[in-house]
Design a protein around this motif. Structure first.
Motif, PDB file in Angstrom:
ATOM      1  N   ALA A 178       0.909  -1.229   0.092  1.00 29.02           N
ATOM      2  CA  ALA A 178       0.015  -0.049   0.090  1.00 29.02           C
ATOM      3  C   ALA A 178       0.802   1.168   0.191  1.00 29.02           C
ATOM      4  O   ALA A 178       2.019   1.325   0.662  1.00 29.02           O
ATOM      5  CB  ALA A 178      -0.992  -0.036   1.370  1.00 29.02           C
ATOM      6  N   ILE A 179       0.507   2.348  -0.807  1.00 30.27           N
ATOM      7  CA  ILE A 179       1.433   3.323  -1.075  1.00 30.27           C
ATOM      8  C   ILE A 179       0.432   4.460  -0.946  1.00 30.27           C
ATOM      9  O   ILE A 179      -0.726   4.763  -1.441  1.00 30.27           O
ATOM     10  CB  ILE A 179       1.905   3.495  -2.321  1.00 30.27           C
ATOM     11  CG1 ILE A 179       3.146   2.515  -2.364  1.00 30.27           C
ATOM     12  CG2 ILE A 179       2.811   4.800  -2.541  1.00 30.27           C
ATOM     13  CD1 ILE A 179       3.829   2.125  -3.576  1.00 30.27           C
ATOM     14  N   SER A 180       0.803   5.681   0.101  1.00 34.25           N
ATOM     15  CA  SER A 180      -0.093   6.864  -0.054  1.00 34.25           C
ATOM     16  C   SER A 180       0.474   7.996  -0.985  1.00 34.25           C
ATOM     17  O   SER A 180       1.849   7.835  -1.039  1.00 34.25           O
ATOM     18  CB  SER A 180       0.019   7.341   1.388  1.00 34.25           C
ATOM     19  OG  SER A 180       1.119   7.933   1.913  1.00 34.25           O
ATOM     20  N   ASN A 181      -0.350   8.867  -1.390  1.00 35.56           N
ATOM     21  CA  ASN A 181       0.070   9.806  -2.446  1.00 35.56           C
ATOM     22  C   ASN A 181      -0.536  10.924  -1.827  1.00 35.56           C
ATOM     23  O   ASN A 181      -1.880  10.895  -2.489  1.00 35.56           O
ATOM     24  CB  ASN A 181       0.054   9.382  -3.772  1.00 35.56           C
ATOM     25  CG  ASN A 181       0.160  10.675  -4.657  1.00 35.56           C
ATOM     26  OD1 ASN A 181       0.845  11.558  -4.107  1.00 35.56           O
ATOM     27  ND2 ASN A 181      -0.609  10.611  -5.666  1.00 35.56           N
ATOM     28  N   GLY A 182      -0.140  11.840  -1.138  1.00 38.64           N
ATOM     29  CA  GLY A 182      -1.177  12.829  -0.475  1.00 38.64           C
ATOM     30  C   GLY A 182      -2.413  12.510   0.118  1.00 38.64           C
ATOM     31  O   GLY A 182      -2.019  12.060   1.109  1.00 38.64           O
ATOM     32  N   PHE A 183      -3.508  12.606  -0.129  1.00 37.04           N
ATOM     33  CA  PHE A 183      -4.575  12.203   0.444  1.00 37.04           C
ATOM     34  C   PHE A 183      -5.288  11.006  -0.049  1.00 37.04           C
ATOM     35  O   PHE A 183      -6.228  10.336   0.491  1.00 37.04           O
ATOM     36  CB  PHE A 183      -5.854  13.310   0.078  1.00 37.04           C
ATOM     37  CG  PHE A 183      -5.494  14.609   0.381  1.00 37.04           C
ATOM     38  CD1 PHE A 183      -4.610  15.229   1.366  1.00 37.04           C
ATOM     39  CD2 PHE A 183      -5.943  15.587  -0.444  1.00 37.04           C
ATOM     40  CE1 PHE A 183      -4.359  16.488   1.570  1.00 37.04           C
ATOM     41  CE2 PHE A 183      -5.814  17.121  -0.502  1.00 37.04           C
ATOM     42  CZ  PHE A 183      -4.924  17.205   0.500  1.00 37.04           C
ATOM     43  N   ASP A 184      -4.582  10.251  -1.040  1.00 33.72           N
ATOM     44  CA  ASP A 184      -4.928   8.877  -1.613  1.00 33.72           C
ATOM     45  C   ASP A 184      -4.128   7.795  -1.261  1.00 33.72           C
ATOM     46  O   ASP A 184      -3.066   8.122  -0.949  1.00 33.72           O
ATOM     47  CB  ASP A 184      -4.862   9.182  -3.166  1.00 33.72           C
ATOM     48  CG  ASP A 184      -5.628  10.388  -3.662  1.00 33.72           C
ATOM     49  OD1 ASP A 184      -6.603  10.730  -2.924  1.00 33.72           O
ATOM     50  OD2 ASP A 184      -5.203  10.894  -4.798  1.00 33.72           O
ATOM     51  N   ILE A 185      -4.676   6.695  -1.430  1.00 32.60           N
ATOM     52  CA  ILE A 185      -3.895   5.210  -1.215  1.00 32.60           C
ATOM     53  C   ILE A 185      -4.116   4.465  -2.520  1.00 32.60           C
ATOM     54  O   ILE A 185      -5.298   4.374  -2.787  1.00 32.60           O
ATOM     55  CB  ILE A 185      -4.483   4.578   0.000  1.00 32.60           C
ATOM     56  CG1 ILE A 185      -4.195   5.452   1.280  1.00 32.60           C
ATOM     57  CG2 ILE A 185      -3.688   3.186   0.235  1.00 32.60           C
ATOM     58  CD1 ILE A 185      -5.168   4.982   2.458  1.00 32.60           C
TER      59      ILE A 185
END
Length: 280
Positions: free
Chosen positions: A179-186
């Motif tokens: 799992a990777i976060s990018n700003g407000f998203d996953i």
């Protein structure tokens, strides 16, 4: 902790805080599951290894210009760090058989990114690691190596992904899901294929600060703003079912086949329950 006669515990705070060893802001702390040491890391390049009473056992200079993430491995043997440089450095915290602290020894490096590494994570047995970098990729590594014989970790997979400053990465304890976060998203990926399986948008109203799977691989937890969000790990259920179906095809023993078939049925029922609950 003091155990009382009725079996409950009294918690008594230690009389003093740990002495101040860091000059920069502390960004990570961790306790080895062996109970042998505590790790603290600051935003500069300093990691301090403490005993449980607050005595500094060792100080590590990561030489990475800045630290962005530091963690203790789930097995309690290793401490790893990443930062401005395009590598992850891993040390072993060594103790004698008597339990006395011996040294912090460099174990291995994960080299291959072309820009700074934002975050990394271990599988539960520490045989796999994942990294996410400013270069717009995540990588899966085989770290089950004899590093004392100078054997380097093996790069298993490189996958392009969306990243932002402070992206976090989590590897499920069984090593099946990333799992990777990018700003407000996953975004959630299959570790075995590298395929993008799920995306969650606008999870938090502020940037995601951390990601973690629970020990049983059932949930993914994210933090950001003032909330903690919990997601069903449907990707993990699907990956487990696929792995067991592959094992079922190869199984020659009736007992093994029946056991696998039951496990597949149980996992499929659990996945169906999750998906139906989501629809409702």
């Amino acid at each position: 902790m003091i155990k009382k006669d009725d079996g409950t515990f009294n918690f008594k705070a230690a009389p003093e805080d740990f002495p101040q060893k860091h000059k920069g802001i502390v960004i990570n702390i961790g306790i080895a599951e062996t109970g042998k040491f505590i790790m603290s890391a600051s935003v500069d390049t300093t990691i301090v290894i403490w005993d449980l009473k607050g005595e500094a056992l060792a100080t590590i200079n990561t030489n990475q210009m800045t630290n962005s993430h530091v963690a203790v491995s789930p097995c309690g043997r290793f401490v790893a760090s990443c930062g401005f440089t395009p590598d992850v450095k891993v040390w072993e915290v060594c103790f004698a058989k008597s339990g006395e602290f011996k040294e912090v020894a460099r174990a291995f490096d994960l080299k291959g990114h072309s820009a700074g590494v934002y975050s990394f994570d271990f599988s539960n047995d520490s045989r796999r690691m994942v990294t996410v970098s400013k270069d717009g990729t995540w990588k899966l590594w085989d770290t089950d190596v004899e590093y004392k014989k100078k054997q380097d970790p093996y790069l298993l997979r490189t996958v392009p992904c969306q990243v932002s400053e402070g992206s976090r990465i989590a590897l499920s304890p069984d090593g099946r899901v990333v799992a990777i976060s990018n700003g407000f998203d996953i975004a959630m990926y299959s570790a075995s294929t590298g395929e993008l399986e799920e995306e969650f948008h606008g999870v938090h109203s502020e940037e995601i600060t951390d990601l973690k799977f629970d020990i049983n691989n059932r949930f993914l937890v994210s933090s950001g703003d003032r909330a903690i969000r919990v997601f069903h790990n449907a990707v993990g259920y699907r990956a487990a079912i696929q792995d067991m179906q592959t094992m079922l095809k190869k199984a020659s023993n009736d007992g093994v086949r029946q056991r696998l078939q039951q496990q597949i049925t149980d996992a499929q029922n659990a996945l169906d329950t999750v998906l139906n609950a989501t629809k409702n």
